[in-house]
Each structure stands twice: as structure tokens, then as C-alpha cells.
Motif scaffolding. Structure first.
Motif, PDB file in Angstrom:
ATOM      1  N   GLY A 609       0.805  -1.222   0.000  1.00 43.31           N
ATOM      2  CA  GLY A 609       0.000   0.000   0.000  1.00 43.31           C
ATOM      3  C   GLY A 609       0.837   1.270   0.000  1.00 43.31           C
ATOM      4  N   VAL A 610       2.137   1.127  -0.266  1.00 44.09           N
ATOM      5  CA  VAL A 610       3.039   2.298  -0.284  1.00 44.09           C
ATOM      6  C   VAL A 610       3.512   2.507  -1.716  1.00 44.09           C
ATOM      7  CG1 VAL A 610       5.200   3.271   0.609  1.00 44.09           C
ATOM      8  CG2 VAL A 610       3.786   1.819   2.079  1.00 44.09           C
ATOM      9  N   LYS A 611       3.615   3.784  -2.126  1.00 47.04           N
ATOM     10  CA  LYS A 611       4.035   4.074  -3.510  1.00 47.04           C
ATOM     11  C   LYS A 611       5.347   3.376  -3.832  1.00 47.04           C
ATOM     12  CE  LYS A 611       1.889   8.561  -4.386  1.00 47.04           C
ATOM     13  NZ  LYS A 611       2.138   9.990  -4.537  1.00 47.04           N
ATOM     14  N   ILE A 612       5.438   2.868  -5.042  1.00 49.36           N
ATOM     15  CA  ILE A 612       6.628   2.117  -5.440  1.00 49.36           C
ATOM     16  C   ILE A 612       7.873   3.006  -5.440  1.00 49.36           C
ATOM     17  CG2 ILE A 612       6.416   2.403  -7.962  1.00 49.36           C
ATOM     18  CD1 ILE A 612       7.002  -0.656  -8.132  1.00 49.36           C
ATOM     19  N   SER A 613       7.705   4.285  -5.779  1.00 56.11           N
ATOM     20  CA  SER A 613       8.850   5.204  -5.790  1.00 56.11           C
ATOM     21  C   SER A 613       9.380   5.429  -4.372  1.00 56.11           C
ATOM     22  CB  SER A 613       8.450   6.540  -6.420  1.00 56.11           C
ATOM     23  OG  SER A 613       7.329   7.070  -5.746  1.00 56.11           O
ATOM     24  N   VAL A 614       8.471   5.461  -3.382  1.00 60.19           N
ATOM     25  CA  VAL A 614       8.871   5.647  -1.976  1.00 60.19           C
ATOM     26  C   VAL A 614       9.670   4.437  -1.512  1.00 60.19           C
ATOM     27  CG1 VAL A 614       7.989   5.844   0.397  1.00 60.19           C
ATOM     28  CG2 VAL A 614       6.907   7.149  -1.455  1.00 60.19           C
ATOM     29  N   VAL A 615       9.183   3.239  -1.856  1.00 59.24           N
ATOM     30  CA  VAL A 615       9.843   1.999  -1.424  1.00 59.24           C
ATOM     31  C   VAL A 615      11.231   1.870  -2.052  1.00 59.24           C
ATOM     32  CG1 VAL A 615       9.716  -0.540  -1.512  1.00 59.24           C
ATOM     33  CG2 VAL A 615       7.665   0.795  -0.986  1.00 59.24           C
ATOM     34  N   THR A 616      11.344   2.110  -3.363  1.00 57.41           N
ATOM     35  CA  THR A 616      12.646   1.942  -4.025  1.00 57.41           C
ATOM     36  C   THR A 616      13.646   2.997  -3.545  1.00 57.41           C
ATOM     37  OG1 THR A 616      11.754   3.178  -5.913  1.00 57.41           O
ATOM     38  CG2 THR A 616      11.816   0.785  -6.107  1.00 57.41           C
ATOM     39  N   LYS A 617      13.155   4.202  -3.261  1.00 56.03           N
ATOM     40  CA  LYS A 617      14.046   5.265  -2.768  1.00 56.03           C
ATOM     41  C   LYS A 617      14.569   4.899  -1.375  1.00 56.03           C
ATOM     42  CE  LYS A 617      14.253  10.299  -2.359  1.00 56.03           C
ATOM     43  NZ  LYS A 617      13.479  11.538  -2.360  1.00 56.03           N
ATOM     44  N   ARG A 618      13.629   4.411  -0.513  1.00 56.31           N
ATOM     45  CA  ARG A 618      14.029   4.029   0.846  1.00 56.31           C
ATOM     46  C   ARG A 618      15.023   2.873   0.819  1.00 56.31           C
ATOM     47  NH1 ARG A 618       9.919   0.690   3.169  1.00 56.31           N
ATOM     48  NH2 ARG A 618       8.462   2.420   2.977  1.00 56.31           N
ATOM     49  N   GLU A 619      14.772   1.902  -0.064  1.00 49.17           N
ATOM     50  CA  GLU A 619      15.643   0.714  -0.130  1.00 49.17           C
ATOM     51  C   GLU A 619      16.912   0.964  -0.945  1.00 49.17           C
ATOM     52  OE1 GLU A 619      12.059  -2.683  -0.102  1.00 49.17           O
ATOM     53  OE2 GLU A 619      13.236  -2.338  -1.918  1.00 49.17           O
ATOM     54  N   ARG A 620      16.922   2.113  -1.652  1.00 47.53           N
ATOM     55  CA  ARG A 620      18.018   2.408  -2.610  1.00 47.53           C
ATOM     56  C   ARG A 620      18.147   1.259  -3.615  1.00 47.53           C
ATOM     57  NH1 ARG A 620      22.360   4.768   1.717  1.00 47.53           N
ATOM     58  NH2 ARG A 620      21.182   6.629   2.252  1.00 47.53           N
ATOM     59  N   SER A 621      16.981   0.848  -4.129  1.00 44.54           N
ATOM     60  CA  SER A 621      16.968  -0.261  -5.085  1.00 44.54           C
ATOM     61  C   SER A 621      16.207   0.177  -6.330  1.00 44.54           C
ATOM     62  CB  SER A 621      16.267  -1.472  -4.468  1.00 44.54           C
ATOM     63  OG  SER A 621      14.924  -1.139  -4.160  1.00 44.54           O
ATOM     64  N   LYS A 622      16.410  -0.561  -7.399  1.00 43.10           N
ATOM     65  CA  LYS A 622      15.661  -0.255  -8.625  1.00 43.10           C
ATOM     66  C   LYS A 622      14.322  -0.983  -8.641  1.00 43.10           C
ATOM     67  CE  LYS A 622      19.547   0.933 -11.586  1.00 43.10           C
ATOM     68  NZ  LYS A 622      20.333   0.586 -12.767  1.00 43.10           N
ATOM     69  N   VAL A 623      14.306  -2.194  -8.060  1.00 42.89           N
ATOM     70  CA  VAL A 623      13.087  -3.013  -7.994  1.00 42.89           C
ATOM     71  C   VAL A 623      12.839  -3.328  -6.523  1.00 42.89           C
ATOM     72  CG1 VAL A 623      12.072  -5.255  -8.616  1.00 42.89           C
ATOM     73  CG2 VAL A 623      13.491  -4.029 -10.272  1.00 42.89           C
ATOM     74  N   PRO A 624      11.602  -3.143  -6.010  1.00 43.53           N
ATOM     75  CA  PRO A 624      11.352  -3.407  -4.585  1.00 43.53           C
ATOM     76  C   PRO A 624      11.840  -4.790  -4.154  1.00 43.53           C
ATOM     77  CG  PRO A 624       9.433  -2.396  -5.589  1.00 43.53           C
ATOM     78  CD  PRO A 624      10.381  -2.681  -6.703  1.00 43.53           C
ATOM     79  N   TYR A 625      12.396  -4.851  -2.942  1.00 46.19           N
ATOM     80  CA  TYR A 625      12.956  -6.077  -2.375  1.00 46.19           C
ATOM     81  C   TYR A 625      11.920  -7.210  -2.394  1.00 46.19           C
ATOM     82  CZ  TYR A 625      15.047  -9.149   1.188  1.00 46.19           C
ATOM     83  OH  TYR A 625      15.571 -10.219   1.868  1.00 46.19           O
TER      84      TYR A 625
END
Length: 822
Positions: A609-625
Motif C-alpha cells: 500500500g506504499v508508492k513504489i517510488s517511496v519503497v525503491t528510494k528508501r531501499e536504494r533499489s531499482k526493484v522493490p525487495y
């Protein structure tokens, strides 16, 4: 329309099925002014800005394909001059007559298209929203007569080229490798093509202008000066297409069958028989002492319909084969899944068309035509979908094979026959008169009157449920001895039943307690079936038809999905009784629009339920973990799992995984390695479904719907790649990552039974969905949601799955020839 379809049929299925299908929105005949009731000329309301933007994409794509076509014609013309030069010498390669036959009208076609291209090219390159080019299409349409001459000569041209190749080595070499120039911006300077393939190109091209005109009209405002010119060009093109095939026999329509009988009829139904290598729909009648297989006899108009007996077996002579005998039987080849999915999509779209016609109070003739087409597609689906073999033998040596859609039907027929066989039965032979009387009674006695397709239903019959059915299988009682037990759940879909979920095996018990929850997608479903099995671990008991160990059915039951009972927010608990066994289960239903409502998460620390851009930025990843880990686990141990992504995982397992990912728990990897693979696949689907907006975004949804509806392949390619480039980077990279994974899953289709079409059906509506505002504005019922939007969503994902590999870097760097950022 029918003439046009036959023309397209004659042109050797020139277009992809979906393209022919899109063309069906147009109607042949002489157009009249907008609003006069002629279907293809009903003015479409086009938003000026968006329509003109799509117009440019359509034109630039068409122009790119036009350049390729001109290069192909040039390659065909290249050997013509030297061949003509040698024709007058003492050693001619071909005679003048042969040259004129093979290259008939190619020069004229080339000149028409070269002039068209040269005039259209600058208009597209120096784009102006008010630019007019309708007159160019009008002129192109008025020159289509040259194609009539080409088509009439096409067969003779091919035969002549073939004969000349066989008798002349020099010509054979020329015709096997003609060099075609690549587009101006292409890396490939030339490609080698055979003369036979190039001679087919004008046949292919003749339908293209109609498709492009259809697309252009759809995206041209009614008040634009081009609108009447394009209308006129479309009228000419369609009249031409209908005239091209006047002498060809109409296609044969599907044959239908009904049923009935005397003595005492115990059971009857439609079954698919495999006879002489092909599938036939039969009406099978089980009487108290005989099994009779019949088909409806063709009779002259007005005469009473009758059945024709194909064969019969007295029950005293009927035996079921042993596993050893099955081993010697011929293998059953299932029909390709992607073709079945295509049929479903066509049926859904036709249902939608019929609803639209009814809503607009359309002509009954048009509705009947659509219904007929829907029946034909449903009939094909009914014929080709069953895969479960049901073999019976006559003691005297002859064996017969039916294919059924589920284990449920197979056990029903087997049990009904075995029950009758317990009585004292005598073998007999029917005289021709007795057989005639018995077959004649089938029509009156039959209990199943219509082929089970929706086009046979009355309009006021329930359309079934569309959405998600949540089922908890609690427990079962009534087993006389301990066994390894499990249940499967089936629901009806498009007239036949599909297995949707399977509990785990509860070992060595008389009272299994599964307490497992499943989420089952419904597509117009009306019934839920539960089958209880005893698991067999004996490797010698293998069904040679499908290489699966034969598990014993302990009991089976079915309940109707009554919308009033099911459509509540609360769980409804029920018990199914089957052969003395009672299975307790609960269920609740969520309509599709409710189930796909996206509610943003209140905690931004999690991933669901969290924006994909927020998740990838937080994880410093290109694709969510979460996406990477679920994909890795499925590829490690689930890629060969039958029905991966289609079979539901246990809901409690999925919720447990969701909680662990949201908390970023350090035990994630350990938990993943122990978890049932269907639960991991379900977690990945749930992640995409719970994104605050779909992966392919709310903003671009209408454009994806318009792009996939384009009929011209070049315009479609241009538009669909342009849309990918328009996605935010995290969405695009994740989408491309998922795409490659799903392609790898589909590579294992022979084992996992998941084709690209199956995967597109599972993921399409999750990755792509209208915003709530748009959904409310356009869709009136749950059935519309499935048949109209879901079909297009599936088609969008399928388009990308069937596309050659798409690289992020290439996509960002390249644009299709003539494409311009809009």
C-alpha cells in the motif's frame, strides 16, 4: 460484415485474430451521415487534444510500416529489369509472358504507394494539429482497383514462380534471396527474403489501409476537415474488401447437437469425443441397459430433427480400462492454452458488443449476427477446452475416448454406469429397426436440450458472479478409515469447470482439519464444487494420459452461488454432504470493483500500500525487495509447479508473509524458504494489487486502452513503446523485471501449464486498472467490468509478454522511426 470476414478469410487469415476482431466494429455497406444508424459511422466523441495526439502516433507508425512496404516492393522489382533484358536474348532465364505473370501489377502498386508516402511524410515530420491528409487516403483508396487485379492473378503468379524455380537454377537462386533495404534509421542495412514471401506482401497490405482508417477516424474530431474525407476513404476500402471475395464459398458454420430416448433414460449430456484424431461434440445417452452416442442428424428445412446413432454399447459389455490398458492407448494432446484464452477474450468482447447494441436499441439483425458469432466461439471453446480423459471399452474390443472438463463429470458418468451394472444385465444386439426407434426417442426424452453455452441462455437468466470468492475449507467428517486426504475447489467459467484451489494433504486421519482460506477469481460463475480425494503415493498407479498419479475421489458436492446469499460482507458457513462425508466450509464474495479498490497504507514504513517510488528510494533499489525475493523463490522452486500464479495460496500464509515484509523482519529469507510456493506467488500478486495506484499508473490507463485497440501493428508498436517510456522509472524497471520473470515461467508451460496468455489473464487486471472515477463513469455492471475492461487489460500485458525483450536503456534511448514525443 460477413462478406468482409470471408474476404479476410480468403486472404489467408492476413490479420491477427485480434485485428480482424477490431475490424468487426465497422460495418460494411454504404455509409450515411453521422447519427443515421450506420454502425461504423457513428461519430465518436474525441477529446481534441488527446485525439490529435493519438492521431499523430497512428500516422507515424503507419508511415514507418509504409516505408518498409515500399522497400519490399522495390526488392521485388529489382530483378524484373535484368530478367526482361535477358528475355529477348538467345538464353532467356524467363519468357516475357512468365515475367509479366509473376510481377503483374507490382510496378503500379509501387508507384501508388511511393507517391502516397512522399506526400504524407513531410506532413507527419512537420506536425501541426490542423494538418489535413484525408485527401491522400481518399486517393489511395480510389486506386485500390489495382489490388483487385493483383489478387485475381496472385495464385497464378505463385504457381508460375514455383514452376520457373524448378526448371531454372538461375531463377531459383534469384527467387530464394531477394535483398530488402532496412528503414533509414535501422542498424540492418538489408535483409534476405524469398520471392514467395514478397509476393504475399500486397495481399497482406490490402487490408492495412482499412485498419488504419478505422484507427484514424476513431481519433479524429468530427469537426476536423479530415473527418468526411477519411469516412469516404473507409467506405471505398470496405466496399473493395467485400467485392474481392464474391465467388468464394461462405465458411462452414459450427454444427450443433441436441438429445433424448426410451426404455428408461438415466442420464444424458454433451461430451467431447476424440474420433479419428479430431474432437467431436456428441450427445451421450445412458439408458438402463445401454450407452448410446449420438449426433444430431441434418434434415431438410421444416422436418422434425432426429439423432443419428454413432455407436452404442450394451452395459453388460461395457468395461473401464485398467491402468495397463490406458498405457497402450494413444496420448491425448491438449489444445494450446493461448488459443483458448483468445476464444475467451473474443467471447467477452462480443458479450460487451451485444450489451452495447441492446443499450443503444440496436437493430435485431445486428444483435443476432453478434450472437451467432458468440455461439461459434463458445462452441469452439466447449469443444477444445476439456482435457480429462474418460475411456470406455466394449468387451468385444472396440474402445472409445471422451474428454471432460473436470474430474467431477468423469466420476459422475463412471458412478452412474457402475450403479446400473450392479443389476443383472444381458448382452444384446439391436436390430436396425430397434436402433432406429431407440435413437428416434432420444429427441423426446433428452433432459439436456441445449449445448451449455451462454448464447443459449435467456436474457433474464443470471449472468453469474464476477469478482472474488473467498472460501475457507474447515474440516471433514464421515471417513470410515484413516487416509491421506485433501480437497480441491472448482468453479464454472465460460461453460466448463476449472480447478482453482487445492488444500494441503492431511495425513493418516479420519477427521482432517484444514482451516485453509483461498481467494478464487470468478468469471461469470454460478456454481462451486468441492471434491475430496485420498492421496495416492503409489508410483505404479500413474494415469498414462497425463502422467499424473491417480488419486481416489472419496466424495464430491456442488452448490449454487446464489448472489443474494453470497453477496454479503460476512462469512457464510455451510456444509456439503457427499457419499456420507460432510465437508464444512465458509465463503464470502467480493465484487471485482470492491476487491481491486486501492487503499494507501497509513504507515509509510511498510511496503504494502506504499508508492513504489517511496519503497525503491528508501531501499536504494531499482526493484522493490519484496518483488525480487518472491520472484527469486518462485524461479528457484516453483517454476515447474502446475498452475503457479493461477492456483490460490492459503490466505493465512499470504497474510503472514505480508506482515513479515511490512516489518522488514530479518527472518524473511528463512520464512520464504519454508513457505508453500503458491503462498509466495499469492504474496507477489497481493503486493501489486495493493499498490496505491496500479503499476502502469492511473494517468496512462486511458492511453493504454486506446493503444491496444489500434488495428495497425506499426501504429500499435509506436504507441505501446511510447507509453512505456512515459512511465516513472521505478514503475518501468519493475514492470520490465516482472515481464522477464513471467516469460521464464511460460517457458516451462509443458510442465506448469501456464502459458503467456494464462499469466496475462492473472496479472493484467492487477497491473492495469481504471481509476475509481473513470470506472464509475464508464462501467455499469460487474459483467461489463470483466468483459469490457479486463479483456483489454489482459491484451495489454499479453502484448508486452509476446514482444521481443525490451531493455530499459534501449527504450529510453530509442524511438520508433518518425515517433515524436507528445
Amino acid at each position: 460484415m460477413e462478406e468482409e470476414e470471408e474476404a479476410i478469410g480468403f486472404l489467408d487469415k492476413v490479420l491477427e485474430d485480434e485485428d480482424v476482431f477490431l475490424l468487426e466494429e465497422c460495418e460494411l455497406g454504404t455509409p450515411t451521415s453521422p447519427g443515421s444508424g450506420s454502425p461504423f459511422l457513428v461519430a465518436v466523441k474525441v477529446e481534441a487534444g488527446k485525439g490529435l495526439e493519438m492521431r499523430k502516433l497512428v500516422l507515424s507508425g503507419f508511415l514507418a510500416s509504409e516505408e518498409i512496404y515500399i522497400n519490399q516492393l522495390e526488392a521485388l522489382l529489382l530483378p524484373m529489369k535484368p530478367l526482361k533484358a535477358t528475355a529477348t536474348t538467345s538464353q532467356p532465364v524467363l519468357t516475357i509472358q512468365q515475367i509479366e505473370t509473376i510481377f503483374y501489377k507490382i510496378q503500379d502498386i509501387y508507384e501508388i504507394h511511393k507517391e502516397f508516402y512522399d506526400n504524407l511524410c513531410p506532413k507527419v515530420q512537420q506536425w501541426d494539429s490542423q494538418v489535413t491528409m484525408g485527401h491522400l487516403f481518399q486517393k489511395l483508396a480510389s486506386q485500390l482497383g489495382v489490388y483487385k487485379a493483383f489478387v485475381d492473378n496472385y495464385k497464378v503468379a505463385l504457381e508460375t514462380a514455383e514452376k520457373c524455380s524448378q526448371s531454372n537454377n538461375q531463377f531459383q537462386k534469384i527467387s530464394e534471396e531477394l535483398k530488402v533495404k532496412g528503414p533509414k534509421d535501422s542498424k540492418d542495412s538489408h535483409t534476405s527474403v524469398t520471392m514467395e514471401a514478397l509476393l504475399y506482401k500486397p495481399i497482406d497490405r490490402v487490408t492495412r489501409s482499412t485498419l488504419v482508417l478505422h484507427d484514424l477516424l476513431k481519433h479524429t474530431p468530427v469537426d476536423h476537415p479530415d473527418y468526411p474525407l477519411l469516412q469516404d476513404a473507409l467506405r471505398i476500402s470496405q466496399n473493395f474488401l467485400s467485392s474481392i471475395n464474391e465467388d468464394i464459398d461462405p465458411r462452414r458454420t459450427a454444427v450443433t447437437t441436441p438429445k433424448g430416448e426410451t426404455r428408461q433414460l438415466v442420464k444424458d449430456g454433451f461430451l467431447v469425443e476424440v474420433s479419428e484424431g479430431s474432437r467431436k461434440l456428441r450427445h451421450v445417452f445412458l439408458f438402463t441397459d445401454v450407452l448410446l452416442c449420438a449426433k444430431l442428424k441434418k434434415t431438410s428445412a421444416g422436418k422434425h430433427q432426429q439423432y443419428d446413432c454413432k455407436w452404442y454399447i450394451p452395459l453388460a459389455d461395457l468395461v473401464f480400462p485398467s491402468p495397463e490398458e490406458s498405457e497402450a492407448s494413444p496420448q491425448v494432446h491438449p489444445f494450446p492454452d493461448h488459443e483458448l484464452e483468445d476464444m475467451k477474450m473474443k467471447i467477452s468482447a462480443l458479450k460487451s458488443e451485444i450489451q452495447k447494441e441492446k443499450a443503444n436499441k440496436g437493430q435485431s439483425r445486428a444483435i443476432e449476427r453478434l450472437k451467432k458469432k458468440m455461439f461459434e466461439n463458445e462452441f469452439l471453446l466447449l469443444l477444445n477446452s476439456p482435457t480429462i480423459p474418460f475411456r470406455i471399452h466394449n468387451r468385444n474390443g472396440k474402445s472409445y475416448l471422451f474428454l471432460l472438463s473436470s474430474d467431477y463429470e468423469r466420476s459422475e458418468w463412471r458412478e452412474a454406469i457402475q450403479k446400473l451394472q450392479k443389476k443383472d444385465l444381458q448382452a444384446f444386439v439391436l436390430s436396425s429397426v430397434e436402433l432406429q426407434v431407440l435413437t428416434g426417442s432420444c429427441f423426446k426424452l433428452r433432459t439436456v436440450h441445449n449445448i451449455p453455452v451462454t448464447s443459449n441462455k435467456d436474457d433474464d437468466e443470471s449472468p453469474g458472479l464476477y469478482g472474488f470468492l473467498h472460501v475457507i475449507v474447515h474440516s471433514a467428517k464421515g471417513f470410515k478409515q484413516s487416509a491421506n486426504l485433501y480437497c480441491t475447489l472448482e468453479v464454472d467459467s465460460f461453460g466448463y469447470f476449472v480447478s482453482k484451489a487445492k488444500t494441503r494433504v492431511f495425513r493418516d486421519t479420519t477427521e482432517p482439519k484444514w482451516d485453509e482460506e483461498f481467494e478464487i477469481e470468478l468469471e461469470g460463475s454460478q456454481s462451486l464444487r468441492i471434491l475430496c480425494y485420498e492421496k495416492c503415493y503409489d508410483k505404479t498407479k500413474v494415469n498414462k494420459d497425463n502422467n499424473e498419479i491417480v488419486d481416489k475421489i472419496m466424495g464430491k458436492g456442488q452448490i449454487q452461488l446464489d448472489p443474494q446469499t453470497v453477496e454479503t460482507k460476512h462469512w457464510h458457513t455451510d456444509v456439503i454432504e457427499m457419499n456420507g462425508i460432510k465437508v464444512e466450509f465458509s465463503m464470502k464474495f467480493t465484487s471485482r470493483d470492491m476487491s481491486l479498490k486501492r487503499t494507501p497504507s497509513k504507515k509509510q514504513t511498510g511496503v504494502f500500500g506504499v508508492k513504489i517510488s517511496v519503497v525503491t528510494k528508501r531501499e536504494r533499489s531499482k526493484v522493490p525487495y519484496i518483488v525480487r525475493q518472491c520472484v527469486e523463490e518462485v524461479e528457484k522452486r516453483g517454476i515447474e509447479e502446475v498452475g503457479i500464479y493461477r492456483i490460490s495460496g492459503v490466505a493465512t500464509d499470504i497474510q503472514a508473509l505480508k506482515a513479515v515484509f511490512d516489518a522488514n523482519n530479518k527472518d524473511i529469507l528463512l520464512m520464504l524458504s519454508d513457505m508453500d510456493i503458491n503462498a509466495i506467488a499469492g504474496t507477489l500478486k497481493l503486493y501489486f494489487r495493493e499498490l496505491p495506484e496500479p503499476l502502469l499508473t492511473d494517468r496512462l490507463y486511458p492511453a493504454f486502452m486506446e493503444g491496444i485497440a489500434l488495428s495497425d501493428p506499426a501504429a500499435k508498436e509506436n504507441c505501446m513503446m511510447h507509453l512505456l517510456r512515459s512511465l516513472p522509472d521505478p514503475n518501468l524497471i519493475t514492470f520490465l523485471f516482472l515481464l522477464e520473470h513471467l516469460k521464464r515461467v511460460a517457458e516451462k508451460e509443458p510442465v506448469n501449464k501456464m502459458s503467456l496468455h494464462n499469466l496475462a489473464t492473472v496479472f493484467g487486471p492487477t497491473l492495469l486498472r481504471p481509476s475509481e472515477v473513470e470506472s464509475k463513469a464508464h462501467l455499469t455492471s460487474a459483467a461489463d467490468i470483466w468483459s469490457h475492461d479486463v479483456m483489454a487489460q489482459v491484451q495489454v500485458l499479453l502484448y508486452y509478454l509476446q514482444h521481443p525483450p525490451i531493455s530499459f536503456a534501449e527504450l529510453k534511448r530509442n524511438t520508433l522511426y518518425f515517433s515524436t514525443d507528445v
